[in-house]
Design a protein around this motif. Sequence first.
Motif, PDB file in Angstrom:
ATOM      1  N   SER A  64       0.942  -1.179   0.061  1.00 44.20           N
ATOM      2  CA  SER A  64      -0.041  -0.023   0.093  1.00 44.20           C
ATOM      3  C   SER A  64       1.055   1.379   0.106  1.00 44.20           C
ATOM      4  O   SER A  64       0.565   2.157  -0.736  1.00 44.20           O
ATOM      5  N   ILE A  65       1.936   1.089   0.908  1.00 42.43           N
ATOM      6  CA  ILE A  65       2.969   2.317   1.023  1.00 42.43           C
ATOM      7  C   ILE A  65       3.444   2.705  -0.504  1.00 42.43           C
ATOM      8  O   ILE A  65       3.705   3.708  -1.309  1.00 42.43           O
ATOM      9  N   ASP A  66       4.039   1.289  -1.424  1.00 41.63           N
ATOM     10  CA  ASP A  66       4.743   1.640  -2.747  1.00 41.63           C
ATOM     11  C   ASP A  66       3.591   2.193  -3.473  1.00 41.63           C
ATOM     12  O   ASP A  66       4.178   2.888  -4.331  1.00 41.63           O
ATOM     13  N   VAL A  67       2.627   1.608  -3.557  1.00 41.82           N
ATOM     14  CA  VAL A  67       1.258   2.134  -4.483  1.00 41.82           C
ATOM     15  C   VAL A  67       1.362   3.773  -4.256  1.00 41.82           C
ATOM     16  O   VAL A  67       1.100   4.542  -5.224  1.00 41.82           O
ATOM     17  N   HIS A  68       0.963   4.098  -3.014  1.00 36.67           N
ATOM     18  CA  HIS A  68       1.031   5.372  -2.676  1.00 36.67           C
ATOM     19  C   HIS A  68       2.290   6.228  -3.170  1.00 36.67           C
ATOM     20  O   HIS A  68       2.220   7.301  -3.828  1.00 36.67           O
ATOM     21  N   HIS A  69       3.536   5.723  -2.873  1.00 37.59           N
ATOM     22  CA  HIS A  69       4.553   6.382  -3.232  1.00 37.59           C
ATOM     23  C   HIS A  69       4.866   6.448  -4.900  1.00 37.59           C
ATOM     24  O   HIS A  69       5.417   7.385  -5.307  1.00 37.59           O
ATOM     25  N   ALA A  70       4.303   5.586  -5.599  1.00 36.01           N
ATOM     26  CA  ALA A  70       4.348   5.707  -6.916  1.00 36.01           C
ATOM     27  C   ALA A  70       2.958   6.495  -7.618  1.00 36.01           C
ATOM     28  O   ALA A  70       3.063   6.668  -9.028  1.00 36.01           O
ATOM     29  N   SER A  71       2.190   7.202  -6.771  1.00 35.83           N
ATOM     30  CA  SER A  71       1.052   7.840  -7.287  1.00 35.83           C
ATOM     31  C   SER A  71       1.569   9.265  -7.833  1.00 35.83           C
ATOM     32  O   SER A  71       2.415   9.772  -7.163  1.00 35.83           O
ATOM     33  N   PRO A  72       0.681   9.827  -8.570  1.00 32.87           N
ATOM     34  CA  PRO A  72       0.905  11.446  -8.936  1.00 32.87           C
ATOM     35  C   PRO A  72       0.913  12.206  -8.129  1.00 32.87           C
ATOM     36  O   PRO A  72       1.298  13.212  -7.995  1.00 32.87           O
ATOM     37  N   MET A  73       0.286  11.907  -6.901  1.00 32.48           N
ATOM     38  CA  MET A  73       0.193  12.719  -5.683  1.00 32.48           C
ATOM     39  C   MET A  73       1.420  12.850  -4.991  1.00 32.48           C
ATOM     40  O   MET A  73       1.619  14.227  -4.582  1.00 32.48           O
ATOM     41  N   MET A  74       2.346  12.155  -5.109  1.00 35.29           N
ATOM     42  CA  MET A  74       3.602  12.182  -4.426  1.00 35.29           C
ATOM     43  C   MET A  74       4.280  13.398  -5.067  1.00 35.29           C
ATOM     44  O   MET A  74       4.977  14.521  -4.185  1.00 35.29           O
ATOM     45  N   ALA A  75       4.159  13.729  -6.428  1.00 36.16           N
ATOM     46  CA  ALA A  75       4.425  14.999  -6.905  1.00 36.16           C
ATOM     47  C   ALA A  75       4.088  16.298  -6.208  1.00 36.16           C
ATOM     48  O   ALA A  75       4.713  17.149  -6.162  1.00 36.16           O
ATOM     49  N   LYS A  76       2.716  16.328  -6.059  1.00 37.44           N
ATOM     50  CA  LYS A  76       2.318  17.487  -5.441  1.00 37.44           C
ATOM     51  C   LYS A  76       2.684  17.649  -4.005  1.00 37.44           C
ATOM     52  O   LYS A  76       3.074  18.694  -3.705  1.00 37.44           O
ATOM     53  N   ILE A  77       2.901  16.564  -3.125  1.00 39.84           N
ATOM     54  CA  ILE A  77       3.556  16.505  -1.801  1.00 39.84           C
ATOM     55  C   ILE A  77       4.796  17.086  -1.929  1.00 39.84           C
ATOM     56  O   ILE A  77       4.996  17.961  -1.042  1.00 39.84           O
ATOM     57  N   THR A  78       5.457  16.791  -2.667  1.00 38.11           N
ATOM     58  CA  THR A  78       7.043  17.100  -2.866  1.00 38.11           C
ATOM     59  C   THR A  78       6.958  18.633  -3.082  1.00 38.11           C
ATOM     60  O   THR A  78       7.904  19.360  -2.774  1.00 38.11           O
ATOM     61  N   GLU A  79       6.050  19.062  -4.327  1.00 39.42           N
ATOM     62  CA  GLU A  79       6.133  20.489  -4.686  1.00 39.42           C
ATOM     63  C   GLU A  79       5.881  21.226  -3.390  1.00 39.42           C
ATOM     64  O   GLU A  79       6.257  22.403  -3.082  1.00 39.42           O
ATOM     65  N   LEU A  80       4.853  20.807  -2.467  1.00 41.29           N
ATOM     66  CA  LEU A  80       4.549  21.505  -1.332  1.00 41.29           C
ATOM     67  C   LEU A  80       5.729  21.764  -0.292  1.00 41.29           C
ATOM     68  O   LEU A  80       6.072  22.668   0.259  1.00 41.29           O
ATOM     69  N   ARG A  81       6.241  20.446  -0.262  1.00 43.70           N
ATOM     70  CA  ARG A  81       7.430  20.550   0.627  1.00 43.70           C
ATOM     71  C   ARG A  81       8.560  21.487   0.283  1.00 43.70           C
ATOM     72  O   ARG A  81       9.034  22.075   1.007  1.00 43.70           O
ATOM     73  N   GLU A  82       8.579  21.380  -0.945  1.00 43.35           N
ATOM     74  CA  GLU A  82       9.816  22.701  -1.683  1.00 43.35           C
ATOM     75  C   GLU A  82       9.228  23.828  -1.356  1.00 43.35           C
ATOM     76  O   GLU A  82      10.069  24.897  -1.154  1.00 43.35           O
ATOM     77  N   LYS A  83       8.045  24.219  -1.662  1.00 46.60           N
ATOM     78  CA  LYS A  83       7.406  25.615  -1.518  1.00 46.60           C
ATOM     79  C   LYS A  83       7.777  26.040  -0.225  1.00 46.60           C
ATOM     80  O   LYS A  83       7.957  27.158  -0.074  1.00 46.60           O
ATOM     81  N   TYR A  84       7.562  25.239   0.843  1.00 46.25           N
ATOM     82  CA  TYR A  84       7.619  25.728   2.282  1.00 46.25           C
ATOM     83  C   TYR A  84       9.153  25.432   2.804  1.00 46.25           C
ATOM     84  O   TYR A  84       9.324  25.641   4.032  1.00 46.25           O
ATOM     85  N   ASP A  85       9.856  24.758   2.008  1.00 49.57           N
ATOM     86  CA  ASP A  85      11.358  24.810   2.380  1.00 49.57           C
ATOM     87  C   ASP A  85      11.531  23.815   3.562  1.00 49.57           C
ATOM     88  O   ASP A  85      11.993  24.145   4.665  1.00 49.57           O
ATOM     89  N   LEU A  86      10.835  22.610   3.291  1.00 45.21           N
ATOM     90  CA  LEU A  86      10.679  21.809   4.750  1.00 45.21           C
ATOM     91  C   LEU A  86      11.704  20.751   4.771  1.00 45.21           C
ATOM     92  O   LEU A  86      12.164  20.089   3.858  1.00 45.21           O
TER      93      LEU A  86
END
Length: 110
Positions: A64-86
Motif C-alpha cells: 500500500s505504501i509503495d502504490v502511494h509513493h508511485a502515485s502522481p499525488m507524491m509530486a504534489k506533496i513534494t512540490e508543497l514540501r519544496e514550496k515551504y522549504d521543509l
Amino acid sequence: MAITVNIYYSGINGNAKKFAKEMVSSGIVGNILAENGNLKYEYFFPMNDEETVLLIDSWEDQHSIDVHHASPMMAKITELREKYDLHMRVERYVSDEAGISETDRSFIKE
C-alpha cells in the motif's frame, strides 16, 4: 501487520504548519485517506517546537505504501514540501501483532 511512519516536518516562520494546512485545504489529505490500504494520515503539533509538525501516516502493508509513493499525488506533496522549504526526520514502526499486553492495559483508561 500495519506500518506506521512518523514524519517530522521542520521549517521556519511557521512553514511546517502552513504546509499541513495546505495539504488539508487542497484535498490532498482527503485523497490519501481514500487510498486503498491507508489507515491514518493525521498531523499533530508538538507543544515544545513551534516550527515542527508531526505526520502520523499508517498503512496496512508495504505494498500500500509503495502504490502511494508511485502515485502522481507524491509530486504534489513534494512540490508543497519544496514550496515551504521543509526538512524531514522519519521514524518507521511495524505493529505488534500480539497487541497491547495485559500489564500495559492496566495503565489505559478507555
